[in-house]
Design a protein around this motif. Structure first.
Motif, PDB file in Angstrom:
ATOM      1  N   ASN A  39      -7.827 104.680  34.611  1.00  0.00           N
ATOM      2  CA  ASN A  39      -8.557 103.743  35.320  1.00  0.00           C
ATOM      3  C   ASN A  39      -7.969 102.605  35.286  1.00  0.00           C
ATOM      4  OD1 ASN A  39     -10.593 101.837  35.787  1.00  0.00           O
ATOM      5  ND2 ASN A  39     -12.188 103.363  35.296  1.00  0.00           N
ATOM      6  N   PRO A  40      -7.818 101.614  36.192  1.00  0.00           N
ATOM      7  CA  PRO A  40      -7.090 100.180  36.303  1.00  0.00           C
ATOM      8  C   PRO A  40      -8.043  99.095  35.591  1.00  0.00           C
ATOM      9  CG  PRO A  40      -7.804 100.814  38.463  1.00  0.00           C
ATOM     10  CD  PRO A  40      -8.109 102.111  37.725  1.00  0.00           C
ATOM     11  N   PHE A  41      -9.194  99.111  35.803  1.00  0.00           N
ATOM     12  CA  PHE A  41     -10.012  98.364  34.845  1.00  0.00           C
ATOM     13  C   PHE A  41     -10.044  98.604  33.439  1.00  0.00           C
ATOM     14  CE2 PHE A  41     -11.883  98.710  39.050  1.00  0.00           C
ATOM     15  CZ  PHE A  41     -11.871  97.303  39.400  1.00  0.00           C
ATOM     16  N   SER A  42      -9.830  99.919  32.914  1.00  0.00           N
ATOM     17  CA  SER A  42      -9.891 100.373  31.612  1.00  0.00           C
ATOM     18  C   SER A  42      -8.496  99.850  31.087  1.00  0.00           C
ATOM     19  CB  SER A  42      -9.972 101.786  31.583  1.00  0.00           C
ATOM     20  OG  SER A  42      -9.901 102.026  30.241  1.00  0.00           O
ATOM     21  N   VAL A  43      -7.361 100.132  31.800  1.00  0.00           N
ATOM     22  CA  VAL A  43      -6.150  99.812  31.357  1.00  0.00           C
ATOM     23  C   VAL A  43      -5.956  98.238  31.187  1.00  0.00           C
ATOM     24  CG1 VAL A  43      -3.657  99.509  32.069  1.00  0.00           C
ATOM     25  CG2 VAL A  43      -5.005 101.770  32.431  1.00  0.00           C
ATOM     26  N   LEU A  44      -6.569  97.415  32.221  1.00  0.00           N
ATOM     27  CA  LEU A  44      -6.398  95.832  31.791  1.00  0.00           C
ATOM     28  C   LEU A  44      -7.204  95.764  30.800  1.00  0.00           C
ATOM     29  CD1 LEU A  44      -6.563  94.802  35.720  1.00  0.00           C
ATOM     30  CD2 LEU A  44      -4.532  94.717  34.064  1.00  0.00           C
ATOM     31  N   GLY A  45      -8.445  96.259  30.580  1.00  0.00           N
ATOM     32  CA  GLY A  45      -9.207  95.850  29.545  1.00  0.00           C
ATOM     33  C   GLY A  45      -8.848  96.195  28.147  1.00  0.00           C
ATOM     34  N   LEU A  46      -8.026  97.257  28.259  1.00  0.00           N
ATOM     35  CA  LEU A  46      -7.261  97.647  26.827  1.00  0.00           C
ATOM     36  C   LEU A  46      -6.216  96.756  26.272  1.00  0.00           C
ATOM     37  CD1 LEU A  46      -7.330 101.703  27.169  1.00  0.00           C
ATOM     38  CD2 LEU A  46      -8.477 100.140  25.653  1.00  0.00           C
TER      39      LEU A  46
END
Length: 349
Positions: A39-46
């Motif tokens: 999930n791109p949003f999850s990756v950026l958030g991480l």
């Protein structure tokens, strides 16, 4: 179509293209994360959480940014005068080598002078390492891109020879590493129990000093003039070759401080893998900062945050850490394009 120079770009013209470049980098990185099955949003958030989400993460990011500030400043200073220093890696190792030679107890120093003296001699070593390509350029017209780049490989082989020979720690169980610095030659920690050291404060002070030199001194004016138009600067009475040599000395000394900081503040000894490419990454930092010394600090934190956050993200989302390298490569390419668009407009014939 052709490119038409813009004589006096507006503030918006200077700001919008770089902002769009960074936004495009995030979009492309998100698409790559989707291709990797995350999930791109999850990756950026991480990535953000891993870099700034806790006290430990924040201090690790500051720690990782420290050598990048030094090498970014070295590149920014040189590039401002159109002196293409690609050898910050060698100059960083020169500073690290001097730190080990003088800080392992071989010489007797008054305790209060050990760190300042080592730092000054490290700066001298890095400056003189870049002096050779500068003289070759000013005296014989030799391309400094080639000489500074080749110096990286030559100096790393020299370091490897020393670590396998006279500098090899007899207590190192066969590993090619130097002896450890004595406690008096170590930079103290800013926060007890964590790795952030006073080299970070030295990096911030260096950025402020470079900003003052570039904006408030005759040398800074001469560097900008030579960088904008070497021939015009010469006609105006500016000693172009001397300015290039002074620029090289300043640039090499700044990169050497990065090596001093890494050894005296973090590692405690010299190894061949001391730098995972800080000298080359400094080019990205300088370009992202548009060669502004204060912007170098922000750009170094951005790059360090990507690297530190990518390590955490990789473990949590099962996405390769190479995503960070791709993000930096894309950001550099887009930033170069953005810089071009701030100075030129596309005109249809």
């Amino acid at each position: 179509m052709r490119l038409e120079p813009i004589n006096n770009p507006s503030f918006g013209r200077k700001l919008v293209p770089p902002a769009l470049a960074l936004s495009a980098t995030i979009v492309i990185a998100s698409l790559l994360a989707m291709i990797a099955g995350a999930n791109p949003f999850s990756v950026l958030g991480l990535i953000i959480k891993g870099a700034f989400g806790s006290k430990f993460a924040l201090l690790e990011t500051l720690n990782r940014a420290t050598p990048l500030i030094f090498t970014g400043l070295a590149v920014a200073v040189a590039f401002r005068a159109k002196f293409w220093n690609i050898g910050a890696e060698a100059q960083l190792y020169a500073g690290a080598l001097i730190t080990v030679l003088l800080g392992t107890g071989a010489l007797v120093w008054p305790s209060g002078l050990i760190l300042p003296v080592i730092a000054l001699i490290a700066v001298f070593a890095g400056a003189n390492l870049l002096l050779v390509p500068a003289l070759l350029k000013t005296r014989f017209g030799v391309d400094e891109v080639v000489t500074t780049l080749l110096f990286n490989f030559i100096f790393l082989l020299f370091i490897s020879m020393l670590l396998e020979g006279p500098l090899k720690d007899p207590m190192g169980m066969g590993w090619p590493k130097s002896a450890r610095l004595i406690p008096e030659a170590r930079l103290p920690r800013i926060v007890n129990g964590l790795r952030l050291h006073w080299g970070f404060a030295l990096a911030i002070i260096s950025a402020l000093c470079v900003w003052v030199i570039q904006t408030r001194s005759t040398l800074g004016y001469e560097m900008r003039a030579v960088g904008l138009n070497k021939q015009a600067a010469g006609f105006a009475g500016i000693p172009v070759n001397l300015v290039l040599v002074k620029t090289a000395l300043l640039s090499g000394g700044l990169a050497a401080l990065g090596g001093f900081s890494e050894v005296a503040g973090l590692k405690g000894s010299l190894t061949l893998d001391l730098s995972p490419g800080f000298g080359y990454t400094g080019i990205i930092v300088a370009m992202l900062a548009l060669l502004n010394p204060l912007g170098v600090v922000i750009a170094a934190l951005f790059v360090a945050g990507i690297f530190v956050g990518a390590d955490s993200m990789s473990r949590a989302a099962d996405v390769p850490t190479y995503l960070a390298d791709i993000m930096l490569a894309i950001s550099l390419l887009l930033m170069v394009l953005a810089i071009m668009l701030t100075r030129f407009r596309v005109v249809r014939d």
